[in-house]
Design a protein around this motif. Structure first.
Motif, PDB file in Angstrom:
ATOM      1  N   GLU A   1       1.121  -1.164   0.099  1.00  0.00           N
ATOM      2  CA  GLU A   1       0.004   0.240   0.398  1.00  0.00           C
ATOM      3  C   GLU A   1       0.745   1.459   0.265  1.00  0.00           C
ATOM      4  N   ALA A   2       0.563   2.025  -1.204  1.00  0.00           N
ATOM      5  CA  ALA A   2       1.342   3.676  -1.168  1.00  0.00           C
ATOM      6  C   ALA A   2       0.322   4.265  -0.783  1.00  0.00           C
ATOM      7  N   HIS A   3       1.426   5.369   0.143  1.00  0.00           N
ATOM      8  CA  HIS A   3       0.198   6.719   0.366  1.00  0.00           C
ATOM      9  C   HIS A   3       0.903   7.649  -0.129  1.00  0.00           C
ATOM     10  N   ALA A   4       0.504   8.760   0.744  1.00  0.00           N
ATOM     11  CA  ALA A   4       1.156  10.167  -0.118  1.00  0.00           C
ATOM     12  C   ALA A   4       2.841  10.336  -0.001  1.00  0.00           C
ATOM     13  N   SER A   5       3.236   9.523   1.070  1.00  0.00           N
ATOM     14  CA  SER A   5       4.207   9.989   1.382  1.00  0.00           C
ATOM     15  C   SER A   5       5.042   9.075   1.142  1.00  0.00           C
ATOM     16  N   GLY A   6       4.866   7.927   0.890  1.00  0.00           N
ATOM     17  CA  GLY A   6       5.277   7.191  -0.277  1.00  0.00           C
ATOM     18  C   GLY A   6       5.438   5.463   0.666  1.00  0.00           C
ATOM     19  N   LEU A   7       5.900   4.368   0.295  1.00  0.00           N
ATOM     20  CA  LEU A   7       5.493   2.958   1.230  1.00  0.00           C
ATOM     21  C   LEU A   7       6.301   3.088   2.646  1.00  0.00           C
ATOM     22  N   SER A   8       5.697   2.596   3.131  1.00  0.00           N
ATOM     23  CA  SER A   8       6.172   2.281   5.112  1.00  0.00           C
ATOM     24  C   SER A   8       7.790   1.379   4.176  1.00  0.00           C
ATOM     25  N   GLN A   9       8.567   1.914   5.847  1.00  0.00           N
ATOM     26  CA  GLN A   9      10.007   0.734   5.806  1.00  0.00           C
ATOM     27  C   GLN A   9       9.108  -0.534   5.560  1.00  0.00           C
ATOM     28  N   LEU A  10       8.399  -0.919   6.179  1.00  0.00           N
ATOM     29  CA  LEU A  10       8.319  -2.173   5.644  1.00  0.00           C
ATOM     30  C   LEU A  10       7.835  -2.918   4.307  1.00  0.00           C
ATOM     31  N   HIS A  11       6.786  -1.888   3.712  1.00  0.00           N
ATOM     32  CA  HIS A  11       6.478  -2.286   2.552  1.00  0.00           C
ATOM     33  C   HIS A  11       7.834  -1.701   1.799  1.00  0.00           C
ATOM     34  N   GLU A  12       8.862  -1.098   2.065  1.00  0.00           N
ATOM     35  CA  GLU A  12       9.807  -0.754   0.705  1.00  0.00           C
ATOM     36  C   GLU A  12      10.623  -2.249   1.040  1.00  0.00           C
ATOM     37  N   GLN A  13      10.877  -2.584   1.740  1.00  0.00           N
ATOM     38  CA  GLN A  13      11.332  -3.494   2.761  1.00  0.00           C
ATOM     39  C   GLN A  13      10.849  -4.717   1.373  1.00  0.00           C
ATOM     40  N   THR A  14       9.853  -5.063   1.706  1.00  0.00           N
ATOM     41  CA  THR A  14       9.084  -6.343   1.098  1.00  0.00           C
ATOM     42  C   THR A  14       9.570  -6.547  -0.404  1.00  0.00           C
ATOM     43  N   VAL A  15       9.193  -5.187  -0.829  1.00  0.00           N
ATOM     44  CA  VAL A  15       9.734  -5.210  -2.420  1.00  0.00           C
ATOM     45  C   VAL A  15      11.013  -5.389  -2.959  1.00  0.00           C
ATOM     46  N   ARG A  16      12.051  -4.706  -1.967  1.00  0.00           N
ATOM     47  CA  ARG A  16      13.257  -5.142  -2.177  1.00  0.00           C
ATOM     48  C   ARG A  16      13.752  -6.622  -2.258  1.00  0.00           C
ATOM     49  N   ILE A  17      13.138  -6.937  -0.872  1.00  0.00           N
ATOM     50  CA  ILE A  17      13.544  -8.325  -0.381  1.00  0.00           C
ATOM     51  C   ILE A  17      12.735  -9.326  -2.142  1.00  0.00           C
ATOM     52  N   ALA A  18      11.556  -9.222  -2.583  1.00  0.00           N
ATOM     53  CA  ALA A  18      11.156 -10.182  -3.000  1.00  0.00           C
ATOM     54  C   ALA A  18      11.600  -8.993  -4.749  1.00  0.00           C
ATOM     55  N   LYS A  19      13.251  -8.427  -5.034  1.00  0.00           N
ATOM     56  CA  LYS A  19      13.111  -8.462  -6.313  1.00  0.00           C
ATOM     57  C   LYS A  19      11.946  -7.939  -7.350  1.00  0.00           C
ATOM     58  N   ALA A  20      11.571  -7.613  -7.012  1.00  0.00           N
ATOM     59  CA  ALA A  20      10.351  -6.787  -7.928  1.00  0.00           C
ATOM     60  C   ALA A  20      11.271  -6.082  -8.645  1.00  0.00           C
ATOM     61  N   GLU A  21      10.972  -6.725 -10.401  1.00  0.00           N
ATOM     62  CA  GLU A  21      11.207  -6.482 -11.829  1.00  0.00           C
ATOM     63  C   GLU A  21      10.020  -4.720 -11.583  1.00  0.00           C
ATOM     64  N   ALA A  22       8.962  -4.373 -11.174  1.00  0.00           N
ATOM     65  CA  ALA A  22       8.483  -3.598 -11.675  1.00  0.00           C
ATOM     66  C   ALA A  22       7.175  -2.923 -10.974  1.00  0.00           C
ATOM     67  N   LEU A  23       6.929  -1.803 -10.800  1.00  0.00           N
ATOM     68  CA  LEU A  23       5.209  -1.680  -9.805  1.00  0.00           C
ATOM     69  C   LEU A  23       3.963  -1.297 -10.659  1.00  0.00           C
ATOM     70  N   VAL A  24       3.703  -2.080 -10.461  1.00  0.00           N
ATOM     71  CA  VAL A  24       1.977  -1.505 -11.447  1.00  0.00           C
ATOM     72  C   VAL A  24       0.869  -0.805 -10.248  1.00  0.00           C
ATOM     73  N   ASN A  25       0.686   0.828 -10.984  1.00  0.00           N
ATOM     74  CA  ASN A  25       0.410   1.094  -9.950  1.00  0.00           C
ATOM     75  C   ASN A  25      -1.789   0.580 -10.613  1.00  0.00           C
ATOM     76  N   THR A  26      -2.156   0.394  -9.163  1.00  0.00           N
ATOM     77  CA  THR A  26      -3.667   0.187  -9.733  1.00  0.00           C
ATOM     78  C   THR A  26      -4.444   0.868  -8.823  1.00  0.00           C
ATOM     79  N   ASP A  27      -4.254   1.904  -8.437  1.00  0.00           N
ATOM     80  CA  ASP A  27      -5.279   3.135  -8.253  1.00  0.00           C
ATOM     81  C   ASP A  27      -4.542   4.937  -7.552  1.00  0.00           C
ATOM     82  N   ALA A  28      -3.361   4.542  -7.215  1.00  0.00           N
ATOM     83  CA  ALA A  28      -2.086   5.229  -6.662  1.00  0.00           C
ATOM     84  C   ALA A  28      -2.671   6.552  -7.699  1.00  0.00           C
TER      85      ALA A  28
END
Length: 94
Positions: free
Chosen positions: A7-34
């Motif tokens: 979940e993204a907020h106006a301030s960005g991602l929480s530390q936990l969510h940013e860590q999740t994205v990095r550990i998962a080695k995401a290749e791209a982000l999909v914007n669903t409704d931000a």
């Protein structure tokens, strides 16, 4: 195999969510409704491209359970699901 949903907020991602994205080695982000500009900022901060959700169907991407296809559990031809079509995105993912 699955993709992390964060979940993204106006301030960005929480530390936990940013860590999740990095550990998962995401290749791209999909914007669903931000907000598209906020999504671009978040993606840029992570060094990733951002893909609008609407583009996911353009290129023959196949979903096993697209959030756009979530049905009410009362629809007879569909198996019951524990998610609301208007609820948070994590429900149909779970």
């Amino acid at each position: 195999m699955t993709e992390p949903i964060v979940e993204a907020h106006a301030s960005g991602l929480s530390q936990l969510h940013e860590q999740t994205v990095r550990i998962a080695k995401a290749e791209a982000l999909v914007n669903t409704d931000a907000d598209p500009l906020a999504a671009e900022e978040i993606a840029e901060g992570l060094g990733l491209p951002v893909v609008p959700f609407a583009d996911m169907r353009k290129y023959g991407v196949v979903f096993t359970c697209s959030p756009a296809e979530v049905r009410e559990s009362t629809d007879p031809p569909y198996a019951p699901i524990a998610a609301s079509p208007t609820g948070p995105l994590w429900q149909p993912a779970a």
